[in-house]
Design a protein around this motif. Structure first.
Motif, short mmCIF file in Angstrom:
data_model
loop_
_atom_site.label_atom_id
_atom_site.label_comp_id
_atom_site.label_asym_id
_atom_site.label_seq_id
_atom_site.Cartn_x
_atom_site.Cartn_y
_atom_site.Cartn_z
N GLN A 429 0.83 -1.21 0.00
CA GLN A 429 0.00 0.00 0.00
C GLN A 429 0.86 1.26 0.00
O GLN A 429 0.50 2.26 -0.62
CB GLN A 429 -0.93 -0.01 1.21
N SER A 430 2.00 1.20 0.70
CA SER A 430 2.92 2.33 0.67
C SER A 430 3.43 2.58 -0.76
O SER A 430 3.57 3.72 -1.19
CB SER A 430 4.09 2.07 1.62
N GLY A 431 3.69 1.49 -1.50
CA GLY A 431 4.10 1.66 -2.89
C GLY A 431 3.00 2.25 -3.76
O GLY A 431 3.25 3.07 -4.65
N TYR A 432 1.75 1.85 -3.49
CA TYR A 432 0.63 2.37 -4.27
C TYR A 432 0.41 3.86 -4.04
O TYR A 432 -0.08 4.57 -4.93
CB TYR A 432 -0.65 1.60 -3.94
N THR A 433 0.73 4.36 -2.86
CA THR A 433 0.54 5.79 -2.60
C THR A 433 1.45 6.65 -3.48
O THR A 433 1.17 7.85 -3.65
CB THR A 433 0.82 6.10 -1.13
N ARG A 434 2.51 6.06 -4.02
CA ARG A 434 3.42 6.81 -4.88
C ARG A 434 3.05 6.73 -6.35
O ARG A 434 3.78 7.27 -7.19
CB ARG A 434 4.85 6.32 -4.66
N ILE A 435 1.97 6.04 -6.67
CA ILE A 435 1.50 5.93 -8.06
C ILE A 435 0.27 6.82 -8.20
O ILE A 435 -0.78 6.53 -7.62
CB ILE A 435 1.15 4.48 -8.43
N PRO A 436 0.34 7.92 -8.96
CA PRO A 436 -0.82 8.82 -9.09
C PRO A 436 -2.00 8.11 -9.75
O PRO A 436 -1.84 7.20 -10.58
CB PRO A 436 -0.29 9.95 -9.98
N ALA A 437 -3.21 8.53 -9.38
CA ALA A 437 -4.41 7.95 -9.98
C ALA A 437 -4.49 8.24 -11.47
O ALA A 437 -5.11 7.48 -12.23
CB ALA A 437 -5.66 8.50 -9.26
N SER A 438 -3.84 9.31 -11.90
CA SER A 438 -3.86 9.65 -13.33
C SER A 438 -3.18 8.58 -14.17
O SER A 438 -3.49 8.42 -15.36
CB SER A 438 -3.18 11.00 -13.56
N VAL A 439 -2.24 7.84 -13.59
CA VAL A 439 -1.58 6.76 -14.33
C VAL A 439 -2.60 5.68 -14.69
O VAL A 439 -2.60 5.16 -15.81
CB VAL A 439 -0.44 6.16 -13.48
N ASP A 440 -3.50 5.37 -13.77
CA ASP A 440 -4.55 4.38 -14.04
C ASP A 440 -5.49 4.87 -15.14
O ASP A 440 -5.87 4.10 -16.03
CB ASP A 440 -5.34 4.08 -12.78
N ASP A 441 -5.87 6.13 -15.07
CA ASP A 441 -6.77 6.68 -16.09
C ASP A 441 -6.14 6.63 -17.47
O ASP A 441 -6.79 6.24 -18.46
CB ASP A 441 -7.15 8.12 -15.73
N SER A 442 -4.87 6.98 -17.54
CA SER A 442 -4.18 6.95 -18.83
C SER A 442 -4.06 5.52 -19.35
O SER A 442 -4.23 5.26 -20.55
CB SER A 442 -2.79 7.57 -18.69
N ALA A 443 -3.78 4.57 -18.45
CA ALA A 443 -3.65 3.17 -18.88
C ALA A 443 -4.97 2.63 -19.38
O ALA A 443 -5.00 1.87 -20.37
CB ALA A 443 -3.14 2.33 -17.70
N ARG A 444 -6.08 2.98 -18.74
CA ARG A 444 -7.38 2.51 -19.21
C ARG A 444 -7.71 3.08 -20.58
O ARG A 444 -8.30 2.40 -21.43
CB ARG A 444 -8.46 2.89 -18.20
N MET A 445 -7.36 4.32 -20.82
CA MET A 445 -7.60 4.92 -22.13
C MET A 445 -6.80 4.22 -23.22
O MET A 445 -7.23 4.18 -24.39
CB MET A 445 -7.24 6.40 -22.09
N LEU A 446 -5.67 3.63 -22.83
CA LEU A 446 -4.83 2.92 -23.80
C LEU A 446 -5.16 1.44 -23.87
O LEU A 446 -4.45 0.67 -24.52
CB LEU A 446 -3.36 3.10 -23.43
N GLY A 447 -6.22 1.00 -23.15
CA GLY A 447 -6.69 -0.37 -23.29
C GLY A 447 -6.30 -1.32 -22.19
O GLY A 447 -6.65 -2.50 -22.24
N GLY A 452 -4.69 -6.88 -16.26
CA GLY A 452 -3.69 -6.34 -17.18
C GLY A 452 -3.13 -5.03 -16.68
O GLY A 452 -1.95 -4.72 -16.90
N LEU A 453 -3.97 -4.23 -16.00
CA LEU A 453 -3.49 -2.99 -15.41
C LEU A 453 -2.46 -3.26 -14.33
O LEU A 453 -1.45 -2.55 -14.21
CB LEU A 453 -4.68 -2.22 -14.84
N LEU A 454 -2.69 -4.32 -13.53
CA LEU A 454 -1.73 -4.68 -12.49
C LEU A 454 -0.43 -5.18 -13.08
O LEU A 454 0.66 -4.77 -12.66
CB LEU A 454 -2.35 -5.75 -11.58
N GLY A 455 -0.52 -6.06 -14.09
CA GLY A 455 0.69 -6.67 -14.63
C GLY A 455 1.52 -5.74 -15.50
O GLY A 455 2.75 -5.77 -15.45
N ARG A 456 0.86 -4.88 -16.28
CA ARG A 456 1.59 -4.06 -17.27
C ARG A 456 1.92 -2.67 -16.77
O ARG A 456 2.87 -2.05 -17.27
CB ARG A 456 0.76 -3.96 -18.55
N VAL A 457 1.16 -2.16 -15.80
CA VAL A 457 1.38 -0.78 -15.36
C VAL A 457 1.86 -0.73 -13.91
O VAL A 457 2.89 -0.13 -13.60
CB VAL A 457 0.07 0.04 -15.52
#
Length: 537
Positions: A429-447, A452-457
């Motif tokens: 969870q400490s590692g997840y706090t350093r990943i902005p939510a915008s990274v998830d939004d961008s990854a979803r827009m790219l498919g 897959g979001l967990l493994g690739r991003v």
């Protein structure tokens, strides 16, 4: 939608496995029978008051000791500058690498009646009888716990003081407040919630201990649980005693969380201690010597002397040590540690990813339940695992449920996961706090979606946190004693179990080898923690 339901089902199954031991202990009160009632009445009239009184006195002594030692050391290295301060900043963490029962073995070997120190004093000064107080006593156990557990208070108090204490104390100095008043009115209120949280953590470790209390012959609640189960052969009475211990630990956990919440006022991003106007106060002369001694004593008594005491018999018996068996013990410890670390990290990743992806009520509930495991004593987990298997064995005698838990690695790994998944979860969870939510939004827009979001991003960004989580669980498993002692398969002794058994048999020279191995392994998280603190500062 199907993937989401399968994920929720997996989380519920995981929560059930992690909560089952605690639930079984609580359900034991529904299994009240005449035999268990008789045992509890007899224990309440004979030994139970002693268990409660001994545990209370031990907790009071340990709580006061770790508060003074840990809080004083944190104030010294944070608020003042003196020769050796940089060294003590990380050296004060070294006792974290020493399991309390290893410290107990080391001091007993050196300070007991037949030990080298008392023998030398009698021979040198012509003395007779016992020269030093008995090591295996309540006072000796309290000292062992104080100098093994004070880093909990030191870490939290140092963090609280390091954020704003220097800046505020400098402001108080400019307003004319003397040093004593600055410490009393500024530093202590800032550190008080952190000290309370650290004391609560130290007391939970004290109540969960089995190695020190059993080796010193101290009758605490934990030893009473094992006595009711193994000596009196009554699992219901043992479970009901475990419930009492569980309630006390839950109370301490609530106090610790409340203290952690009160620490938020010290977590601002104001001026740092290292800024030009808030440098630590330079000490000279006797004041510098006092600060140096204040930091030297905990390191000396909590790490340096125990290591030296264990090296002495190790060197004397080097040629007769069972090196071939040591390799087997090490393999068993490493195997259990690796399996448990891998499973704990996988469970933590599943929970943390689910919480980030869809923080619903089910996910948040599972995470909260999993986080409780680290506060549950090993004795409670053991009782909670063996109770349902015993019930299942009575219902279906041919199922072999008991053999699956006590004759294979399944039971001991299950106990490790209940206890240590929360350690891995905090790191992930400490590692997840350093990943902005915008990274998830961008990854979803790219498919990228689902796992897959967990493994690739997420995975490339979480690898360091996952590695740290695995190492922390691995080290905790290597040092864990109560659950391993009862649940390990036949002929699968670990370093912790062997160290305990050899010390119990007064073969302290042979016990030094596995004990030192545990200390070396325990240095891994200490180095990671000291590096993280240096990076943060």
């Amino acid at each position: 939608m199907l993937v989401r339901r399968l994920q929720d089902l997996a989380l519920l199954l995981l929560a059930s496995l992690l909560v089952l031991p605690v639930a079984a202990v609580l359900v034991s009160w529904l299994q009240w029978d005449a035999a268990s009632a008789q045992i509890l009445r007899e224990m309440a009239g004979t030994v139970l008051p002693g268990y409660a009184w001994t545990s209370l006195v031990l907790c009071v002594a340990v709580g006061a000791g770790v508060a003074v030692v840990g809080g004083g050391a944190a104030a010294a290295v944070t608020l003042f500058d003196f020769p050796g301060r940089r060294l003590f900043e990380w050296a004060l963490l070294l006792p974290l690498a020493m399991p309390a029962y290893v410290v107990a073995y080391a001091y007993t070997d050196y300070l007991q009646f037949s030990g080298p120190l008392q023998s030398w004093l009698r021979a040198t000064f012509g003395l007779q009888g016992r020269v030093l107080p008995e090591v295996r006593s309540l006072g000796g156990a309290a000292l062992v716990f104080v100098f093994s557990l004070y880093p909990y208070v030191y870490l939290l108090a140092r963090t609280a003081l390091g954020e704003r204490a220097g800046h505020l104390m400098e402001a108080a100095r400019l307003l004319g407040a003397p040093l004593r008043r600055r410490l009393r009115s500024v530093a202590f209120p800032l550190a008080r919630p952190a000290i309370a949280a650290g004391v609560a953590l130290a007391l939970m470790e004290t109540l969960a201990d089995f190695g020190v209390s059993s080796y010193f012959g101290i009758q605490t609640f934990t030893t009473g649980i094992y006595k009711a189960w193994l000596s009196m052969d009554n699992r219901i009475a043992a479970a009901q005693l475990a419930t009492v211990l569980l309630v006390v630990v839950a109370t301490l956990l609530g106090l610790e969380r409340r203290a952690q919440q009160r620490m938020r006022f010290a977590g601002g991003r104001g001026a740092r201690v290292g800024s030009a106007e808030a440098q630590p106060m330079r000490l000279r002369g006797r004041h510098a010597a006092a600060a140096f001694a204040l930091c030297t004593v905990p390191v000396l008594l909590g790490f340096v002397l125990p290591v030296l005491f264990m090296l002495r018999p190790l060197a004397a018996e080097w040629t007769v040590l069972p090196w071939d068996r040591f390799l087997q013990w090490s393999f068993n410890s490493v195997r259990l540690g690796a399996i448990s670390a891998a499973l704990a990290v996988a469970a933590a990743l599943l929970m943390a990813f689910s919480l980030r992806r869809a923080p619903g009520a089910v996910t948040q509930g599972v995470v909260r339940l999993a986080s409780l495991g680290y506060a549950v004593p090993g004795a409670v987990i053991v009782v909670g695992l063996l109770l349902p298997t015993g019930w299942l064995q009575q219902v279906a005698p041919t199922s072999g449920a008991g053999a699956w838990v006590t004759a294979t690695v399944l039971g001991v790994v299950w106990a490790y996961l209940v206890r240590f998944v929360s350690v891995a979860l905090q790191s992930v969870q400490s590692g997840y706090t350093r990943i902005p939510a915008s990274v998830d939004d961008s990854a979803r827009m790219l498919g990228a979606a689902g796992f897959g979001l967990l493994g690739r991003v997420h995975w490339p960004l979480l690898r360091r946190s996952v590695l740290a989580a695995g190492l922390l669980v691995f080290v905790d498993v290597m040092k864990e004693l109560p659950a391993t002692l009862v649940l390990r398969p036949f002929d699968s002794d670990t370093l912790a179990v062997v160290a305990y058994q050899l010390a119990r048999d007064e073969r302290l020279g042979e016990a030094a080898l596995p004990s030192l191995a545990l200390v070396l392994v325990g240095l891994i998280p200490v180095m990671l923690l000291s590096r993280a603190l240096r990076t943060r500062s």
